[in-house]
Motif scaffolding. Structure first.
Motif, PDB file in Angstrom:
ATOM      1  N   UNK A  93       0.849  -1.176   0.000  1.00  0.00           N
ATOM      2  CA  UNK A  93       0.000   0.000   0.000  1.00  0.00           C
ATOM      3  C   UNK A  93       0.893   1.237   0.000  1.00  0.00           C
ATOM      4  N   UNK A  94       0.705   2.097  -0.959  1.00  0.00           N
ATOM      5  CA  UNK A  94       1.524   3.298  -1.075  1.00  0.00           C
ATOM      6  C   UNK A  94       0.965   4.354  -0.126  1.00  0.00           C
ATOM      7  N   UNK A  95       1.812   4.836   0.765  1.00  0.00           N
ATOM      8  CA  UNK A  95       1.394   5.863   1.723  1.00  0.00           C
ATOM      9  C   UNK A  95       1.699   7.222   1.120  1.00  0.00           C
ATOM     10  N   UNK A  96       0.658   8.036   1.000  1.00  0.00           N
ATOM     11  CA  UNK A  96       0.791   9.348   0.363  1.00  0.00           C
ATOM     12  C   UNK A  96       1.541  10.297   1.293  1.00  0.00           C
ATOM     13  N   UNK A  97       2.441  11.071   0.716  1.00  0.00           N
ATOM     14  CA  UNK A  97       3.224  12.026   1.494  1.00  0.00           C
ATOM     15  C   UNK A  97       3.021  13.431   0.968  1.00  0.00           C
ATOM     16  N   UNK A  98       3.314  14.409   1.820  1.00  0.00           N
ATOM     17  CA  UNK A  98       3.214  15.815   1.436  1.00  0.00           C
ATOM     18  C   UNK A  98       4.457  16.169   0.632  1.00  0.00           C
ATOM     19  N   UNK A  99       4.254  16.800  -0.519  1.00  0.00           N
ATOM     20  CA  UNK A  99       5.392  17.216  -1.353  1.00  0.00           C
ATOM     21  C   UNK A  99       6.029  18.463  -0.741  1.00  0.00           C
ATOM     22  N   UNK A 141     -15.998  10.769   6.269  1.00  0.00           N
ATOM     23  CA  UNK A 141     -15.331  11.737   5.397  1.00  0.00           C
ATOM     24  C   UNK A 141     -13.875  11.377   5.137  1.00  0.00           C
ATOM     25  N   UNK A 142     -13.251  10.674   6.075  1.00  0.00           N
ATOM     26  CA  UNK A 142     -11.818  10.380   5.940  1.00  0.00           C
ATOM     27  C   UNK A 142     -11.548   8.989   5.404  1.00  0.00           C
ATOM     28  N   UNK A 143     -12.557   8.256   4.995  1.00  0.00           N
ATOM     29  CA  UNK A 143     -12.350   6.921   4.428  1.00  0.00           C
ATOM     30  C   UNK A 143     -11.552   7.041   3.125  1.00  0.00           C
ATOM     31  N   UNK A 144     -10.445   6.322   3.041  1.00  0.00           N
ATOM     32  CA  UNK A 144      -9.653   6.299   1.814  1.00  0.00           C
ATOM     33  C   UNK A 144      -8.677   7.445   1.643  1.00  0.00           C
ATOM     34  N   UNK A 145      -8.599   8.366   2.623  1.00  0.00           N
ATOM     35  CA  UNK A 145      -7.630   9.457   2.524  1.00  0.00           C
ATOM     36  C   UNK A 145      -6.641   9.339   3.684  1.00  0.00           C
ATOM     37  N   UNK A 146      -5.479   9.914   3.490  1.00  0.00           N
ATOM     38  CA  UNK A 146      -4.449   9.903   4.516  1.00  0.00           C
ATOM     39  C   UNK A 146      -4.535  11.194   5.311  1.00  0.00           C
ATOM     40  N   UNK A 187      -0.720  26.531   0.000  1.00  0.00           N
ATOM     41  CA  UNK A 187      -0.051  25.881  -1.133  1.00  0.00           C
ATOM     42  C   UNK A 187      -0.735  24.582  -1.549  1.00  0.00           C
ATOM     43  N   UNK A 188      -1.864  24.274  -0.952  1.00  0.00           N
ATOM     44  CA  UNK A 188      -2.677  23.090  -1.253  1.00  0.00           C
ATOM     45  C   UNK A 188      -1.910  21.783  -1.060  1.00  0.00           C
ATOM     46  N   UNK A 189      -1.168  21.698   0.041  1.00  0.00           N
ATOM     47  CA  UNK A 189      -0.479  20.467   0.412  1.00  0.00           C
ATOM     48  C   UNK A 189      -1.328  19.680   1.413  1.00  0.00           C
ATOM     49  N   UNK A 190      -1.993  20.402   2.305  1.00  0.00           N
ATOM     50  CA  UNK A 190      -2.899  19.773   3.273  1.00  0.00           C
ATOM     51  C   UNK A 190      -4.207  20.544   3.279  1.00  0.00           C
ATOM     52  N   UNK A 196     -12.681  19.439  10.010  1.00  0.00           N
ATOM     53  CA  UNK A 196     -13.033  19.614  11.418  1.00  0.00           C
ATOM     54  C   UNK A 196     -14.290  18.831  11.724  1.00  0.00           C
ATOM     55  N   UNK A 197     -14.334  18.263  12.902  1.00  0.00           N
ATOM     56  CA  UNK A 197     -15.514  17.533  13.325  1.00  0.00           C
ATOM     57  C   UNK A 197     -15.227  16.642  14.506  1.00  0.00           C
ATOM     58  N   UNK A 198     -16.223  16.411  15.310  1.00  0.00           N
ATOM     59  CA  UNK A 198     -16.179  15.578  16.516  1.00  0.00           C
ATOM     60  C   UNK A 198     -14.980  15.922  17.410  1.00  0.00           C
ATOM     61  N   UNK A 199     -14.746  17.207  17.579  1.00  0.00           N
ATOM     62  CA  UNK A 199     -13.722  17.674  18.504  1.00  0.00           C
ATOM     63  C   UNK A 199     -12.290  17.534  18.040  1.00  0.00           C
ATOM     64  N   UNK A 200     -12.075  17.151  16.783  1.00  0.00           N
ATOM     65  CA  UNK A 200     -10.718  16.980  16.269  1.00  0.00           C
ATOM     66  C   UNK A 200     -10.535  17.755  14.972  1.00  0.00           C
ATOM     67  N   UNK A 201      -9.330  18.231  14.765  1.00  0.00           N
ATOM     68  CA  UNK A 201      -8.967  18.812  13.478  1.00  0.00           C
ATOM     69  C   UNK A 201      -8.078  17.800  12.782  1.00  0.00           C
ATOM     70  N   UNK A 202      -8.546  17.305  11.645  1.00  0.00           N
ATOM     71  CA  UNK A 202      -7.789  16.325  10.874  1.00  0.00           C
ATOM     72  C   UNK A 202      -7.118  17.047   9.720  1.00  0.00           C
ATOM     73  N   UNK A 203      -5.819  16.825   9.562  1.00  0.00           N
ATOM     74  CA  UNK A 203      -5.075  17.429   8.469  1.00  0.00           C
ATOM     75  C   UNK A 203      -4.930  16.383   7.372  1.00  0.00           C
ATOM     76  N   UNK A 204      -5.687  16.554   6.285  1.00  0.00           N
ATOM     77  CA  UNK A 204      -5.728  15.590   5.195  1.00  0.00           C
ATOM     78  C   UNK A 204      -4.628  15.931   4.203  1.00  0.00           C
TER      79      UNK A 204
END
Length: 145
Positions: free
Chosen positions: A22-28, A94-99, A128-131, A135-143
């Motif tokens: 499984x390829x893990x996506x990284x921030x450029x 919302x986060x299914x299938x994203x890193x 710069x559209x890297x992340x 927001x939701x359920x008390x957490x901020x997720x950085x996609x």
């Protein structure tokens, strides 16, 4: 007799599927042109090297998190299993299938301080559209984009 031996060997190898990598996506990393296009009020005194250092640390956190998520539960130690269950709880429809990572992952896998400077660097990475933020359920997720 020779043909049946070949068939037996073929069926044994066919039963065992190759392990999926499984390829893990990284921030450029940010380019110098992108850094120059970031508005001055966002940058403040943050340098190009500081931003890319944070990007590398974020990549390290993403890699650490998703390596744990790819493991089987049988071969995990108790603390790693607790982390695994926390990661599963943080996931939403919302986060299914994203890193993505949360601030707790950054604290867990890196030596970064989650302070005002870190948040301003995340703001630049969003510009710069890297992340992107979810927001939701008390957490901020950085996609990772």
């Amino acid at each position: 007799e020779h043909k049946t031996q070949k068939k037996a060997v073929e069926t044994k190898s066919a039963k065992k599927p190759a392990k999926e990598t499984r390829v893990i996506k990284e921030v450029a990393l940010i380019t110098t042109e992108e850094f120059e296009r970031v508005p001055a009020y966002m940058k403040g005194r943050i340098t190009y090297d500081q931003i890319n250092a944070v990007v590398q640390q974020i990549n390290k956190a993403v890699l650490g998190k998703y390596k744990i998520l790819c493991q089987s539960l049988k071969c995990m130690s108790a603390p790693v299993r607790n982390l695994y269950h926390r990661f599963i709880e943080e996931e939403t429809k919302d986060t299914k299938g994203v890193f993505f990572i949360v601030e707790a992952d950054i604290k867990e896998f890196t030596e970064l301080k989650v302070d005002k400077r870190f948040h301003s660097i995340l703001n630049i990475l969003r510009h710069c559209q890297r992340v992107r933020e979810l927001r939701g359920s008390g957490l901020i997720r950085y996609v990772i984009c």
